[in-house]
Design a protein around this motif. Structure first.
Motif, PDB file in Angstrom:
ATOM      1  N   LEU C 119       9.854  -0.731 -10.108  1.00 32.55           N
ATOM      2  CA  LEU C 119       9.440   0.451  -9.112  1.00 32.55           C
ATOM      3  C   LEU C 119       7.954   0.618  -9.129  1.00 32.55           C
ATOM      4  O   LEU C 119       7.143   0.544  -7.934  1.00 32.55           O
ATOM      5  N   PHE C 120       7.263   0.325 -10.249  1.00 30.51           N
ATOM      6  CA  PHE C 120       5.805   0.081 -10.265  1.00 30.51           C
ATOM      7  C   PHE C 120       5.312  -1.099  -9.182  1.00 30.51           C
ATOM      8  O   PHE C 120       4.560  -0.860  -8.325  1.00 30.51           O
ATOM      9  N   MET C 121       5.849  -2.179  -9.607  1.00 30.83           N
ATOM     10  CA  MET C 121       5.485  -3.194  -8.425  1.00 30.83           C
ATOM     11  C   MET C 121       5.657  -3.044  -7.215  1.00 30.83           C
ATOM     12  O   MET C 121       5.051  -3.463  -6.575  1.00 30.83           O
ATOM     13  N   ALA C 122       6.748  -2.375  -6.963  1.00 28.05           N
ATOM     14  CA  ALA C 122       6.999  -2.101  -5.497  1.00 28.05           C
ATOM     15  C   ALA C 122       5.823  -1.146  -4.919  1.00 28.05           C
ATOM     16  O   ALA C 122       5.562  -1.293  -3.700  1.00 28.05           O
ATOM     17  N   THR C 123       5.320  -0.128  -5.724  1.00 29.27           N
ATOM     18  CA  THR C 123       4.239   0.677  -5.094  1.00 29.27           C
ATOM     19  C   THR C 123       2.914  -0.169  -5.076  1.00 29.27           C
ATOM     20  O   THR C 123       2.211  -0.144  -4.253  1.00 29.27           O
ATOM     21  N   ILE C 124       2.898  -1.236  -5.914  1.00 28.71           N
ATOM     22  CA  ILE C 124       1.925  -2.340  -5.615  1.00 28.71           C
ATOM     23  C   ILE C 124       1.974  -2.902  -4.358  1.00 28.71           C
ATOM     24  O   ILE C 124       0.996  -3.089  -3.645  1.00 28.71           O
ATOM     25  N   GLY C 125       3.067  -3.244  -4.125  1.00 29.54           N
ATOM     26  CA  GLY C 125       3.550  -3.818  -2.783  1.00 29.54           C
ATOM     27  C   GLY C 125       3.149  -2.674  -1.605  1.00 29.54           C
ATOM     28  O   GLY C 125       2.435  -3.191  -0.689  1.00 29.54           O
ATOM     29  N   MET C 126       3.449  -1.761  -1.817  1.00 29.89           N
ATOM     30  CA  MET C 126       3.068  -0.647  -0.745  1.00 29.89           C
ATOM     31  C   MET C 126       1.694  -0.368  -0.702  1.00 29.89           C
ATOM     32  O   MET C 126       1.140  -0.349   0.502  1.00 29.89           O
ATOM     33  N   TRP C 127       0.822  -0.461  -1.762  1.00 26.15           N
ATOM     34  CA  TRP C 127      -0.527  -0.497  -1.641  1.00 26.15           C
ATOM     35  C   TRP C 127      -0.876  -1.739  -0.811  1.00 26.15           C
ATOM     36  O   TRP C 127      -1.842  -1.347   0.170  1.00 26.15           O
ATOM     37  N   TYR C 128      -0.598  -2.965  -0.976  1.00 28.18           N
ATOM     38  CA  TYR C 128      -1.009  -3.883  -0.013  1.00 28.18           C
ATOM     39  C   TYR C 128      -0.578  -3.583   1.314  1.00 28.18           C
ATOM     40  O   TYR C 128      -1.414  -3.931   2.121  1.00 28.18           O
ATOM     41  N   PHE C 129       0.805  -3.209   1.634  1.00 27.08           N
ATOM     42  CA  PHE C 129       0.977  -3.137   2.949  1.00 27.08           C
ATOM     43  C   PHE C 129       0.295  -2.137   3.589  1.00 27.08           C
ATOM     44  O   PHE C 129      -0.468  -2.509   4.809  1.00 27.08           O
ATOM     45  N   MET C 130      -0.145  -0.994   3.129  1.00 30.14           N
ATOM     46  CA  MET C 130      -1.007   0.135   3.766  1.00 30.14           C
ATOM     47  C   MET C 130      -2.648  -0.573   3.712  1.00 30.14           C
ATOM     48  O   MET C 130      -3.153  -0.237   4.569  1.00 30.14           O
ATOM     49  N   HIS C 131      -2.966  -1.473   2.877  1.00 31.50           N
ATOM     50  CA  HIS C 131      -4.354  -1.998   3.067  1.00 31.50           C
ATOM     51  C   HIS C 131      -4.241  -2.890   4.310  1.00 31.50           C
ATOM     52  O   HIS C 131      -5.454  -2.904   4.935  1.00 31.50           O
ATOM     53  N   GLY C 132      -3.476  -3.119   4.772  1.00 34.09           N
ATOM     54  CA  GLY C 132      -3.143  -3.885   6.178  1.00 34.09           C
ATOM     55  C   GLY C 132      -2.900  -2.835   7.323  1.00 34.09           C
ATOM     56  O   GLY C 132      -3.542  -3.279   8.358  1.00 34.09           O
ATOM     57  N   PHE C 133      -2.206  -1.972   6.989  1.00 33.58           N
ATOM     58  CA  PHE C 133      -1.563  -1.128   8.119  1.00 33.58           C
ATOM     59  C   PHE C 133      -2.559  -0.246   8.319  1.00 33.58           C
ATOM     60  O   PHE C 133      -2.588   0.158   9.558  1.00 33.58           O
ATOM     61  N   ALA C 134      -3.290   0.221   7.475  1.00 28.11           N
ATOM     62  CA  ALA C 134      -4.323   1.474   7.909  1.00 28.11           C
ATOM     63  C   ALA C 134      -5.363   0.887   8.684  1.00 28.11           C
ATOM     64  O   ALA C 134      -5.646   1.636   9.916  1.00 28.11           O
ATOM     65  N   PRO C 135      -5.888  -0.346   8.549  1.00 27.49           N
ATOM     66  CA  PRO C 135      -7.071  -0.733   9.355  1.00 27.49           C
ATOM     67  C   PRO C 135      -6.353  -1.277  10.898  1.00 27.49           C
ATOM     68  O   PRO C 135      -7.149  -1.232  11.640  1.00 27.49           O
ATOM     69  N   LEU C 136      -5.240  -1.795  10.732  1.00 26.25           N
ATOM     70  CA  LEU C 136      -4.455  -2.092  11.857  1.00 26.25           C
ATOM     71  C   LEU C 136      -4.168  -0.945  12.723  1.00 26.25           C
ATOM     72  O   LEU C 136      -4.457  -0.963  13.800  1.00 26.25           O
ATOM     73  N   MET C 137      -3.834  -0.033  12.320  1.00 23.93           N
ATOM     74  CA  MET C 137      -3.731   1.443  12.983  1.00 23.93           C
ATOM     75  C   MET C 137      -5.042   2.008  13.273  1.00 23.93           C
ATOM     76  O   MET C 137      -5.197   2.657  14.844  1.00 23.93           O
ATOM     77  N   TRP C 138      -6.041   2.176  12.707  1.00 27.73           N
ATOM     78  CA  TRP C 138      -7.106   2.971  13.022  1.00 27.73           C
ATOM     79  C   TRP C 138      -8.189   1.931  12.896  1.00 27.73           C
ATOM     80  O   TRP C 138      -9.661   2.801  13.201  1.00 27.73           O
TER      81      TRP C 138
END
Lengths: 280, 358, 328
Positions: C119-138
């Motif tokens: 689960l911890f590693m999955a949240t690292i995956g989420m971190w990475y995902f949002m690292h791309g998603f946030a600037p893509l969106m805004w």
């Protein structure tokens, strides 16, 4: 080490031969006035008993009597607040569990503690770890010493596998095995260590009648063929009385009986605390 | 049809123990080695080496290292970037200080230095477990990068704060510096990778590997059956850091040629290597290769398609890369926690039984 | 009073204020960890995402403008309106609840029963995902966040200390506001968990999943609830942090410092998160003040982590965590 072993077998005057022809030697392990507390809770209160070379020694008692805690003291996982553990005629200094294992103790666990990510074979091979002495560099190179040692130990392990009749699951990951087989693999891992004292924590818990019979047979065979000293905890009274040479009975952390199965059966305290209830 | 154990009888435990028990796999392995060593070097050009082969080989070494620590011994580390930096800066100092000694020794010694540092930062693993340890390894990551940025001795007081690899040769062939030929870069990385994989494979199949996996699967039980947890964990940290250090040394000396701690070995690198291990497969040598290949190829592919073919801006492609990688991590953890290696194993199992369904 | 000591006092005070910000991020971690045992590495990224969403909505930016323009060859950028701050905060809060729902539905729900470390590693995956998603969106430019919080130096503090010690303390108004808001937030969280039905259910789940399930508490609802709360806490932290230093993706790395804060305080304790935050905030400022100049400065980059590491060696459960008893 050798001296200690000779002392315990040869020089002891009270070694005797059982009805079925096995020789029971002197005291291998002597527990003296063990007291174990968890915070305010007293799990074991001033218990003393001994385990002799070559015998099957049972520890019984109702739930919460402190049997598992006792086994954990013997295998060095719990450190008792008071009392001494004597092994092979010497007082055991405070040591970590792995050092206890290196002295020749092996055990199984009540809630199966196998390594789920490894195959049956690898699990049993871990039992040989005190016999494998090549260093990491030799192992990294593999050719030569490391491979030779691996194959020699593999042969020993295969003997245990044959003995316990688990050849067909050799390469199966243990995670996929049914409960009864897991128990057997755990026993195999302990046997692979060729222990001088084997501790079994409820080896028959949760088994059906057939599996229990198998397991009893294995325990008797191990004791008979290799002369391994065995200390076991068990709930099933019938099995215990049939298997063991001597029995310790615990209740609420105290010892209430100690002796041959017949003696224990006739002990009034034991009947009151345990047998009376169990045989109703 | 030919992918069978049947008829390939094992008559000794030695044969039973071999890495590739199936004949076709063994053949495939030898063919791959021959092609990699004797065919590809004649055809590679700069683009392929710099974009694909060199990073793939060098990252694969780091992935092997982290896989030993995380996949085999069960200790998650987020300090891989920092340890790679130790390898890079060690090899730099050694190359400059002892120009007459072969670079091969420098790289190995750099690995050794990294192993010592890794063990030092691994000591807390005696008391701290799981994600607590992962966060503790962040201390190594941030501290080491800071150290190499702030202490000028490490970069020999260069004005830019960068380190630059001087030209060194192996058997008369230039392997570092700007004049290195593509095939030389390729071969030296490959040699180190094959050696690393060989050692990793041997360690993990023997008693050392079993001790590691015992600690991973159930540390208390492992200790009770006789595994010294301190030795097991420290040896995992040492071997892992050694490989990571070698990878860092090659990454700087052979691949980049010039490096700066924060930029080349930041926390992103730690994540990247961890992701290689997760996607490739925790606890699998093959998985380390597969993961490294995937994480190297995917961005190249993405960039070629999005930027090259469609003409999108690079920044956008980079953002999509984050999204895809992040999503893949989550998807793999949900669907196949043992990664590409397990998918490969399952495929092979199907193939072995083919044409029968079970 | 000697100059150095006054200096140190000012540094301490500023450290306390920085610590409040760490504590705010750590608070989100604690909420999630208590209720689900998940060590949410991505909390810092949630902070950034919340802040970006707030600014984006407030300034009427078109989401994914960059992507849309690239694909369709258009030149959209913003809608041409600005949204009132209050409304924008509500919209951003709603977005965080939506994110929580998505995370539960598509990630956590499928990982129930997996080992913590997965689960911890999955949240690292989420971190990475949002690292791309946030600037893509805004977009990836630094965004200026202004929700009308007081800016600049606080004059009363300056004047009072000037009169008292003959040396005026520089303290940002914003920091003081942050401290007050953090206090209010913590108080309301405590009230919520003590006195509402949902709060009780949340505590029950934190105590024992199985038992909570067996008395009819919906685990999924609770998880969405805590992740939403964590999202809202992230929004508050994002507002504070963004007002101070602008909003950009690299903020997430600073927010990672909430991890050592958390370990110092003990993962399950709200007071632990706050005290841990303050200790680290003050500690890193004082360390930089006293030792930094000798070693080249910028020690804030690692001080928090090394402090937590050393501390954990002696007390693995953290300041307020429960001691772990090992069994066979």
């Amino acid at each position: 080490m050798m001296d200690a072993m000779n002392m315990s077998t040869d020089t002891n005057p009270d070694s005797y031969v059982t009805d079925d022809g096995r020789t029971i030697g002197g005291v291998v392990m002597d527990l003296k006035n063990i007291t174990l507390r968890f915070g305010g809770v007293v799990a074991i209160k001033d218990i003393s008993f001994d385990i002799r070379e070559g015998e099957i020694r049972a520890i019984i008692g109702p739930n919460g009597a402190g049997k598992s805690s006792m086994l954990n003291v013997i295998s060095g996982f719990y450190k008792p607040q008071e009392g001494e553990v004597w092994f092979r005629g010497k007082k055991r200094p405070p040591m970590r569990p792995y050092q206890v294992a290196q002295q020749g103790l092996a055990r199984t666990f009540q809630n199966i503690a196998l390594f789920d990510g490894m195959s049956v074979l690898d699990n049993i091979m871990t039992g040989r770890l005190n016999y494998m002495k090549t260093n990491m560099l030799q192992q990294a190179i593999w050719w030569g010493k490391a491979e030779k040692e691996e194959l020699e130990n593999r042969e020993k392990v295969e003997k245990v596998i044959d003995f316990l009749e688990i050849q067909h699951i050799r390469k199966t990951p243990v995670g996929r095995l049914p409960y009864g087989l897991k128990k057997r693999v755990e026993l195999a891992r302990a046997l692979a260590a060729e222990p001088s004292l084997l501790l079994l924590d409820e080896p028959m818990a949760g088994m059906n009648v057939e599996e229990k019979e198998d397991m009893s047979r294995f325990i008797l065979d191990v004791n008979d063929e290799f002369g391994t000293t065995i200390a076991l905890i068990e709930h099933d009274m019938g099995v215990v009385m049939d298997l063991s040479d001597r029995v310790v009975v615990m209740d609420y952390g105290k010892k209430i009986g100690d002796g041959t199965p017949d003696e224990v059966r006739n002990n009034q305290d034991v009947i009151d605390a345990y047998l009376g209830v169990a045989h109703d | 049809m030919f992918y069978r154990e049947a008829g390939d009888f094992k008559t000794s435990y030695r044969e039973d123990n071999q890495t590739f028990p199936i004949r076709l796999d063994r053949a495939g392995y030898w063919i791959a080695l021959i092609v990699a060593f004797l065919v590809i070097p004649f055809f590679v050009n700069d683009y392929w080496v710099n974009a694909v082969f060199a990073p793939f080989f060098i990252y694969a070494i780091a992935a092997l290292g982290l896989n030993i620590l995380t996949g085999y011994a069960g200790q998650v580390s987020l300090g891989t970037g920092g340890f790679m930096a130790v390898g890079a800066y060690s090899v730099y100092k050694l190359m400059v200080a002892f120009p007459d000694v072969s670079i091969v020794f420098h790289v190995l010694i750099a690995g050794g230095i990294t192993a010592v540092v890794g063990v030092a930062f691994g000591l807390p693993s005696m008391r701290i477990k799981g994600f607590y340890l992962a966060v503790a390894t962040l201390a190594a990551q941030f501290f080491l990068v800071w150290l190499f940025n702030k202490v000028a001795w490490f970069y020999n007081y260069s004005a830019s704060g960068q380190i630059n690899a001087p030209e060194r040769t192996v058997l008369g062939v230039i392997v570092t510096g700007p004049n290195t030929e593509a095939w030389a870069k390729y071969l030296i990385s490959l040699v180190f990778l094959v050696a690393a994989a060989w050692f990793a494979r041997n360690l993990t199949r023997g008693m050392t590997g079993r001790k590691w996996m015992g600690i991973r699967d159930m540390d208390i039980a492992a200790e009770i059956i006789g595994v010294n947890p301190l030795m097991a964990k420290m040896s995992a940290f040492a071997v892992s850091s050694f490989l990571v250090g070698v990878s860092g040394a090659l990454f700087f000396a052979v691949y980049l040629g010039a490096a700066e701690a924060g930029e080349s070995f930041g926390i992103t690198k730690s994540f990247l290597i961890l992701f290689m291990v997760i996607i490739g497969g925790l606890g699998s040598i093959f998985g380390s290769f597969a993961g490294a290949a995937f994480m190297v190829l995917m961005p190249v592919l993405l960039k070629n398609v999005l930027v090259g073919v469609l003409g999108w801006p690079t920044a956008l492609a980079a953002e999509l890369e984050f999204i895809i990688v992040g999503a893949l991590i989550v998807i793999f953890l949900i669907l196949e926690p043992h990664g590409l290696a397990q998918l490969w194993r399952l495929t092979k199992e199907k193939l072995r039984l083919w044409p029968f369904p079970h | 009073m000697p100059e150095q000591l006054l200096f140190a006092m000012e540094v301490t005070l500023n450290g306390l204020m920085a610590g409040v910000l760490y504590a705010l991020v750590a608070l989100g971690f604690v909420l999630i960890f208590k209720a689900s045992g998940i060590f949410n590495f991505a909390q810092g990224m949630l902070v950034v995402f919340a802040a970006m969403t707030l600014v984006g909505v407030q300034q009427g930016q078109v989401p994914f403008a960059h992507l849309i323009n690239t694909i369709f060859g258009t030149k959209v950028h913003d809608f041409g309106w600005t949204v009132p701050t209050f409304l924008a905060i509500i919209v951003a809060g709603a977005a965080m609840v939506f994110v929580a729902w998505i995370i539960e539905k598509y990630i956590l729900h499928h990982l129930v029963g997996q080992p913590d470390i997965i689960l911890f590693m999955a949240t690292i995956g989420m971190w990475y995902f949002m690292h791309g998603f946030a600037p893509l969106m805004w977009g990836s430019e630094v965004m200026k966040l202004d929700v009308g919080l007081a800016q600049g130096l606080n004059d009363p503090v300056l004047n009072a200390t000037e009169a008292l010690f003959g040396y005026g303390f520089f303290l940002d108004n914003l920091d003081i506001v942050a401290a007050v808001i953090a206090a209010i937030l913590v108080a309301s969280l405590v009230l919520f968990s003590q006195y509402t039905k949902q709060g009780r259910a949340m505590r029950a789940v934190a105590d024992d999943h199985q038992a909570a399930l067996s008395v009819g508490i919906s685990l999924r609802f609770i998880w969405v609830l805590v992740w939403s709360l964590a999202g809202v806490v992230a929004l508050v932290a994002g507002i504070m942090w963004g007002s101070k230093s602008g909003v950009q993706i690299s903020l997430a790395e600073v927010a990672l410092k909430a991890l050592p804060v958390l370990m110092l305080g003990g993962c399950t304790s709200i007071p632990g998160a706050i005290i841990g935050g303050l200790i680290i905030g003050v500690g890193e400022q004082l360390f930089e003040f006293a030792i930094g100049p000798l070693v080249g400065g910028a020690t804030q980059a690692w001080f928090a982590y090394v402090l937590a590491l050393i501390f954990l060696i002696f007390r693995p459960q953290g300041l307020f965590g429960e001691k772990i008893i090992e069994r066979v």
